[in-house]
Design a protein around this motif. Structure first.
Motif, PDB file in Angstrom:
ATOM      1  N   TRP A   8      32.261  10.800 -23.714  1.00  0.00           N
ATOM      2  CA  TRP A   8      33.557  10.133 -23.827  1.00  0.00           C
ATOM      3  C   TRP A   8      34.056   9.615 -22.476  1.00  0.00           C
TER       4      TRP A   8
ATOM      5  N   ARG B 109      33.107   5.166 -21.187  1.00  0.00           N
ATOM      6  CA  ARG B 109      33.679   4.318 -22.237  1.00  0.00           C
ATOM      7  C   ARG B 109      32.772   3.155 -22.618  1.00  0.00           C
TER       8      ARG B 109
ATOM      9  N   TRP C 197      30.310   3.702 -25.582  1.00  0.00           N
ATOM     10  CA  TRP C 197      30.751   3.868 -26.969  1.00  0.00           C
ATOM     11  C   TRP C 197      31.802   2.853 -27.421  1.00  0.00           C
ATOM     12  N   TRP C 198      32.431   2.144 -26.531  1.00  0.00           N
ATOM     13  CA  TRP C 198      33.480   1.176 -26.892  1.00  0.00           C
ATOM     14  C   TRP C 198      32.830   0.004 -27.610  1.00  0.00           C
TER      15      TRP C 198
ATOM     16  N   ASP D  88      36.822  -1.351 -31.628  1.00  0.00           N
ATOM     17  CA  ASP D  88      37.796  -0.657 -30.790  1.00  0.00           C
ATOM     18  C   ASP D  88      38.641  -1.656 -30.006  1.00  0.00           C
TER      19      ASP D  88
ATOM     20  N   VAL E  78      34.177  11.352 -34.088  1.00  0.00           N
ATOM     21  CA  VAL E  78      34.241   9.987 -33.554  1.00  0.00           C
ATOM     22  C   VAL E  78      35.636   9.376 -33.634  1.00  0.00           C
TER      23      VAL E  78
ATOM     24  N   HIS F 197      37.976  10.135 -31.975  1.00  0.00           N
ATOM     25  CA  HIS F 197      38.428   9.995 -30.590  1.00  0.00           C
ATOM     26  C   HIS F 197      38.478   8.511 -30.196  1.00  0.00           C
ATOM     27  N   ALA F 198      37.492   7.741 -30.652  1.00  0.00           N
ATOM     28  CA  ALA F 198      37.465   6.306 -30.337  1.00  0.00           C
ATOM     29  C   ALA F 198      38.631   5.575 -31.000  1.00  0.00           C
ATOM     30  N   ASN F 199      38.910   5.890 -32.261  1.00  0.00           N
ATOM     31  CA  ASN F 199      40.032   5.256 -32.970  1.00  0.00           C
ATOM     32  C   ASN F 199      41.347   5.519 -32.245  1.00  0.00           C
TER      33      ASN F 199
ATOM     34  N   THR G  93      41.787   6.474 -29.097  1.00  0.00           N
ATOM     35  CA  THR G  93      41.773   5.827 -27.784  1.00  0.00           C
ATOM     36  C   THR G  93      42.115   4.346 -27.903  1.00  0.00           C
TER      37      THR G  93
END
Length: 171
Positions: A45, A48, A51-52, A56, A89, A91-93, A95
């Motif tokens: 994480w 970024r 995974w971005w 996103d 996952v 966490h991405a939403n 963020t």
């Protein structure tokens, strides 16, 4: 998806105030990201860029222009493996700027729920997702039918009021 259905980015681009997403399934068709997680791979994480995704960025850009984006998930407990992954996952939403809540299915008994997942844009336009039994998207449908919109709006609001914020929901 039929060509008459506008894409998600286009619909979100037209949205001025709010977008609400209700998810009702305990699993969806597996993706490569899900399969990697099942193999034990985890996201860094702190990195970024690794995974971005364009999704996103779309959410972040939409929130930056003042649109509130909320996602509520109704889940069976104990949760499925897929929901454990979704929780991870999310966490991405978050963020990107989504507000996400989780409602244990046993707490949804008194809520009239639609039979399908949906996105509701500005409380007036629905994008309804139709899935196969194994979680593949079969078709998306757009409707502004007042009765259907009201059912979905009321269902989302009822779920949202009872649901647990993501940072407090433990799997």
């Amino acid at each position: 998806m039929p060509s008459s259905v506008p894409g998600f980015a286009e619909l979100l681009g037209r949205t001025q105030r709010s977008a609400a997403h209700l998810e009702l399934r305990d699993s969806y068709a597996p993706t490569e990201r899900f399969e990697a997680w099942r193999r034990g791979e985890r996201i860094n994480w702190d990195d970024r860029e690794s995974w971005w995704h364009p999704y996103d960025q779309l959410i972040a850009d939409t929130v930056a222009r003042g649109v509130a984006i909320r996602r509520a998930r109704v889940v069976s407990e104990p949760v499925s493996e897929y929901i454990r992954w979704e929780h991870y996952v999310t966490h991405a939403n978050v963020t990107a700027g989504e507000e996400v809540r989780w409602l244990p299915r046993r707490q949804a008994t008194k809520i009239p729920l639609p039979g399908n997942d949906f996105w509701l844009f500005d409380g007036a336009l629905l994008r309804v997702h139709h899935f196969s039994g194994d979680g593949e998207v079969v078709e998306d449908e757009i409707t502004a039918d007042a009765e259907t919109v009201m059912l979905c709006l009321n269902a989302f609001d009822a779920v949202w009021k009872r649901a647990i914020p993501h940072h407090l929901y433990e799997i």
